[in-house]
Design an enzyme around this catalytic site. Structure first.
Site, PDB file in Angstrom:
ATOM      1  N   THR A  18      -0.448   7.289  19.798  1.00  0.00           N
ATOM      2  CA  THR A  18       0.328   8.681  20.252  1.00  0.00           C
ATOM      3  C   THR A  18       0.070   9.742  19.146  1.00  0.00           C
ATOM      4  O   THR A  18       0.265  10.737  19.396  1.00  0.00           O
ATOM      5  CB  THR A  18       1.862   8.401  20.433  1.00  0.00           C
ATOM      6  OG1 THR A  18       2.385   7.742  19.508  1.00  0.00           O
ATOM      7  CG2 THR A  18       2.253   7.852  21.616  1.00  0.00           C
ATOM      8  N   GLU A 170       3.134   1.202   8.478  1.00  0.00           N
ATOM      9  CA  GLU A 170       3.256   2.847   8.569  1.00  0.00           C
ATOM     10  C   GLU A 170       1.932   3.234   8.255  1.00  0.00           C
ATOM     11  O   GLU A 170       0.913   3.011   7.705  1.00  0.00           O
ATOM     12  CB  GLU A 170       3.979   3.197   7.362  1.00  0.00           C
ATOM     13  CG  GLU A 170       5.450   3.728   7.588  1.00  0.00           C
ATOM     14  CD  GLU A 170       5.671   4.871   8.587  1.00  0.00           C
ATOM     15  OE1 GLU A 170       4.666   5.567   8.960  1.00  0.00           O
ATOM     16  OE2 GLU A 170       6.777   5.065   8.968  1.00  0.00           O
TER      17      GLU A 170
HETATM   18 MG    MG Z   1       3.412   7.216  12.521  1.00  0.00          MG
END
Ligand code: MG
Ligand code: G6P
Length: 219
Positions: A18, A170
């Site tokens: 996204t 991450e």
């Molecule tokens: Mg991220």
């Protein structure tokens, strides 16, 4: 050696890409306000809340808005973003993610989401990944954004793990910093040139496994 009891995942750019939709929607906002910004600048927005991102972008464009105008533009951006999100399918889950999450579960390792997004449940539903998570901590639960470790400390607590027993995944510099500030191991997902503070960096989950997880936490 500390046993890994929980894996904490960022959403945007880790579970699903996204991040590209955030970039498109923010760029549209900048363009409508009469300026542009680069993909390189966009790196600074990853992991950062909606309103903080807006502040950075307005600063880049030298645009001043009232608080009311800021809220109106942030709402517009979110609507453009959601228009893109609603077209997503489970095919957009990043390579190797479902397999890795299944192997974590098979090994009794808890799984939590640690995202700054207020749209995380909607996105997980859309890509049919909601059921994989034992706990979801997102932008609706936190008061301090990454690089503050709050989101991951809450994730650790929700899974019953100590920070030293957690590994964070991450794609954002701020997210890696949050994991480290929380006393956790950080696996960067993306480029080693950008995620310099991560313990290791993987290009995709196809390069990773539960076995490598145990190795990572050996110290
Ligand atoms: Mg991220
Ligand atoms: C994630 C993304 C950021 C985004 C933030 C808030 O951390 O990496 O780019 O700004 O979530 O997302 P939201 O969906 O609430 O606007």
């Amino acid at each position: 050696m500390t046993t890994v009891k929980a894996c904490l995942f960022d959403l945007d750019g880790v579970i699903v890409d996204t991040a590209v939709y955030h970039f498109q929607a923010w760029r549209r906002l900048a363009n409508e306000l009469g300026f542009d910004f680069t993909e390189h600048q966009n790196e600074q927005l990853k992991g950062i809340s909606r309103m903080e991102s807006l502040e950075l972008i307005l600063n880049w464009g030298g645009v001043t808005l009232t608080e009311e105008e800021k809220v109106a533009w942030a709402t517009k951006k979110n609507q453009w973003y959601l228009d893109l999100v609603m077209q997503m399918t489970p095919n957009e889950v990043l390579p190797g993610v479902p397999e890795f999450l299944k192997s974590l579960r098979a090994n009794g390792i808890k799984i939590a989401l640690g995202s700054a997004s207020k749209n995380s449940k909607l996105i997980l539903e859309r890509i049919q990944m909601l059921d994989y998570f034992d706990a979801i901590i997102d932008g609706n639960n936190i008061t301090k954004g990454k690089p503050d470790p709050q989101v991951f400390l809450m994730g650790a607590e929700a899974t019953g793990a100590q920070p030293s027993e957690c590994v964070v995944f991450e794609d954002a510099v701020a997210g890696v910093q949050a994991a480290k500030a929380g006393g956790m191991k950080a696996v960067g997902v993306g480029s080693a040139d950008i995620l310099t503070e991560a313990d290791i960096v993987i290009a995709t989950f196809e390069d990773f496994s539960v076995e490598k997880l145990a190795h990572l936490n050996r110290n």
